[in-house]
Design a protein around this motif. Sequence first.
Motif, PDB file in Angstrom:
ATOM      1  N   PRO A 133     -17.658  24.481  -1.469  1.00  0.00           N
ATOM      2  CA  PRO A 133     -16.264  24.970  -1.513  1.00  0.00           C
ATOM      3  C   PRO A 133     -15.592  24.696  -2.863  1.00  0.00           C
ATOM      4  O   PRO A 133     -14.932  25.569  -3.425  1.00  0.00           O
ATOM      5  N   LEU A 134     -15.811  23.479  -3.402  1.00  0.00           N
ATOM      6  CA  LEU A 134     -15.220  23.119  -4.697  1.00  0.00           C
ATOM      7  C   LEU A 134     -15.839  23.970  -5.803  1.00  0.00           C
ATOM      8  O   LEU A 134     -15.133  24.466  -6.699  1.00  0.00           O
ATOM      9  N   ALA A 135     -17.178  24.161  -5.713  1.00  0.00           N
ATOM     10  CA  ALA A 135     -17.867  24.958  -6.729  1.00  0.00           C
ATOM     11  C   ALA A 135     -17.340  26.387  -6.717  1.00  0.00           C
ATOM     12  O   ALA A 135     -17.119  26.991  -7.776  1.00  0.00           O
ATOM     13  N   LYS A 136     -17.112  26.917  -5.500  1.00  0.00           N
ATOM     14  CA  LYS A 136     -16.604  28.305  -5.385  1.00  0.00           C
ATOM     15  C   LYS A 136     -15.229  28.401  -6.013  1.00  0.00           C
ATOM     16  O   LYS A 136     -14.931  29.347  -6.738  1.00  0.00           O
ATOM     17  N   MET A 137     -14.411  27.378  -5.734  1.00  0.00           N
ATOM     18  CA  MET A 137     -13.054  27.386  -6.266  1.00  0.00           C
ATOM     19  C   MET A 137     -13.060  27.445  -7.793  1.00  0.00           C
ATOM     20  O   MET A 137     -12.241  28.103  -8.409  1.00  0.00           O
ATOM     21  N   LYS A 138     -14.027  26.741  -8.401  1.00  0.00           N
ATOM     22  CA  LYS A 138     -14.083  26.699  -9.874  1.00  0.00           C
ATOM     23  C   LYS A 138     -15.066  27.723 -10.438  1.00  0.00           C
ATOM     24  O   LYS A 138     -15.323  27.756 -11.640  1.00  0.00           O
ATOM     25  N   LYS A 139     -15.636  28.516  -9.524  1.00  0.00           N
ATOM     26  CA  LYS A 139     -16.647  29.540  -9.883  1.00  0.00           C
ATOM     27  C   LYS A 139     -17.824  28.910 -10.634  1.00  0.00           C
ATOM     28  O   LYS A 139     -18.369  29.461 -11.591  1.00  0.00           O
ATOM     29  N   VAL A 140     -18.189  27.712 -10.207  1.00  0.00           N
ATOM     30  CA  VAL A 140     -19.319  27.021 -10.849  1.00  0.00           C
ATOM     31  C   VAL A 140     -20.584  27.307 -10.047  1.00  0.00           C
ATOM     32  O   VAL A 140     -20.575  27.280  -8.815  1.00  0.00           O
ATOM     33  N   THR A 141     -21.675  27.604 -10.746  1.00  0.00           N
ATOM     34  CA  THR A 141     -22.951  27.877 -10.066  1.00  0.00           C
ATOM     35  C   THR A 141     -23.781  26.600 -10.037  1.00  0.00           C
ATOM     36  O   THR A 141     -23.937  25.940 -11.065  1.00  0.00           O
ATOM     37  N   ILE A 142     -24.312  26.298  -8.851  1.00  0.00           N
ATOM     38  CA  ILE A 142     -25.192  25.121  -8.770  1.00  0.00           C
ATOM     39  C   ILE A 142     -26.624  25.628  -8.643  1.00  0.00           C
ATOM     40  O   ILE A 142     -26.965  26.344  -7.690  1.00  0.00           O
ATOM     41  N   ARG A 143     -27.469  25.269  -9.625  1.00  0.00           N
ATOM     42  CA  ARG A 143     -28.881  25.678  -9.570  1.00  0.00           C
ATOM     43  C   ARG A 143     -29.708  24.483  -9.131  1.00  0.00           C
ATOM     44  O   ARG A 143     -29.546  23.376  -9.658  1.00  0.00           O
ATOM     45  N   SER A 144     -30.615  24.755  -8.175  1.00  0.00           N
ATOM     46  CA  SER A 144     -31.423  23.628  -7.685  1.00  0.00           C
ATOM     47  C   SER A 144     -32.890  23.809  -8.047  1.00  0.00           C
ATOM     48  O   SER A 144     -33.473  24.878  -7.829  1.00  0.00           O
ATOM     49  N   ALA A 145     -33.483  22.808  -8.641  1.00  0.00           N
ATOM     50  CA  ALA A 145     -34.927  22.820  -8.928  1.00  0.00           C
ATOM     51  C   ALA A 145     -35.520  21.554  -8.299  1.00  0.00           C
ATOM     52  O   ALA A 145     -36.153  20.735  -8.962  1.00  0.00           O
ATOM     53  N   VAL A 146     -35.260  21.398  -7.001  1.00  0.00           N
ATOM     54  CA  VAL A 146     -35.690  20.179  -6.306  1.00  0.00           C
ATOM     55  C   VAL A 146     -37.056  20.416  -5.672  1.00  0.00           C
ATOM     56  O   VAL A 146     -37.222  21.331  -4.865  1.00  0.00           O
ATOM     57  N   LYS A 147     -38.038  19.610  -6.062  1.00  0.00           N
ATOM     58  CA  LYS A 147     -39.409  19.752  -5.510  1.00  0.00           C
ATOM     59  C   LYS A 147     -39.457  19.112  -4.125  1.00  0.00           C
ATOM     60  O   LYS A 147     -38.687  18.201  -3.821  1.00  0.00           O
ATOM     61  N   ASP A 148     -40.409  19.602  -3.318  1.00  0.00           N
ATOM     62  CA  ASP A 148     -40.517  19.092  -1.948  1.00  0.00           C
ATOM     63  C   ASP A 148     -41.186  17.706  -1.941  1.00  0.00           C
ATOM     64  O   ASP A 148     -42.402  17.579  -1.880  1.00  0.00           O
TER      65      ASP A 148
END
Length: 344
Positions: A209-224
């Motif tokens: 929600p906070l990211a949307k408000m600031k139009k920030v993109t969160i990219r995830s490169a999390v390995k399993d």
Amino acid sequence: MFHSTRIRLTGWYLLIIMAISIAFSVVVYGILTRELNQFSRLQQIRIEQRFQDSNEGEVQLPVPPPFPLFDPELLEDSQQHIVSLLVFLNLGILVISGALGYFLAGRTLQPIETMVEEHNRFVSDASHELRTPLTALKSAIEVNLRDKKLDIAQVRTLLKQSILEVDKLEILSDNLLRLSQYESAPIQLRYTKVSIVKVADDAIQKISPLAKMKKVTIRSAVKDITIEAQPESLQELLVILLDNAVKYSKEKGVVELSARKTDGMMKITCADHGIGISAKDLPHIFDRFYRADTARTNTKTSGYGLGLSIAKQVVKLHHGTISAESVDKKGTIFTVSLPIQHFS
Ligand code: ADP
């Protein structure tokens, strides 16, 4: 307060050492005088024996005198000499153990003193932080109460403002409570096998929600990766890092979260391209209640300076490390290293 406690502790150390030393000296004195008396008695008997033996033989020795052959004054002198030696020894022990006791009392009290100082600082910082929203709340209510023409719209505005302040107080007390729980009761935490992908997804979900408000993109490169950890606190750690990354990013910025395995450790990084942290602030950001200059960070987005302290405690509980690298006005990277397996 700690100085008088140190003196008292030194006194107790001295009392114990001197009690042992004096008791030991009394025993030594008793043994030595008994041995001396025995020695002089035996010598007396032997000499008398020799006189008797010689009288039965050919060589005639004079009859032994009717008084002790050993001078009793010499015996007393020796006893007094032993007493002075023991007194001298005890005085030496008193001086040396006094100095040593004072030093040891200082060393013993040092961690307690640091803990008490830290606790006092924590209490005073916490009360200071609690006072600010409380004062704002009180003065807003007082000003409105004094207004005789207060209408319903103004009352609504007042209530809305009050709720905002109460929300702040709630966040602050929650943070304080969690921080003190992590700091005081780490043994109660249970570690289980956790999928970092799941934890990261949940954390991103919370921040979206906070990211949307600031139009920030969160990219995830999390390995399993599966790690032995405490799932809730691990998620809290990621939420804190992501929350800061989004909070201190510019609009339409990008935040990158990654997790990979290296040498039995899981390395998590959270990078942003936001306002960055100045070299002056960087060494202090993990301190409780530390906030970088509010003019730089924009007061609207500032928190209470407790997030990274909680993050540090979580990492400590997982026997890992956390560090930050930053270039002012360019961005920040937080790196967390956690052992994958350890608590079994
Ligand atoms: P806060 O709730 O104020 O963000 P934190 O303990 O999480 O408290 O952070 C302490 C300070 O570190 C913040 O006030 C901010 O100045 C700085 N900081 C933390 N993360 C970042 C980041 N990603 N970018 C820039 N500054 C940051």
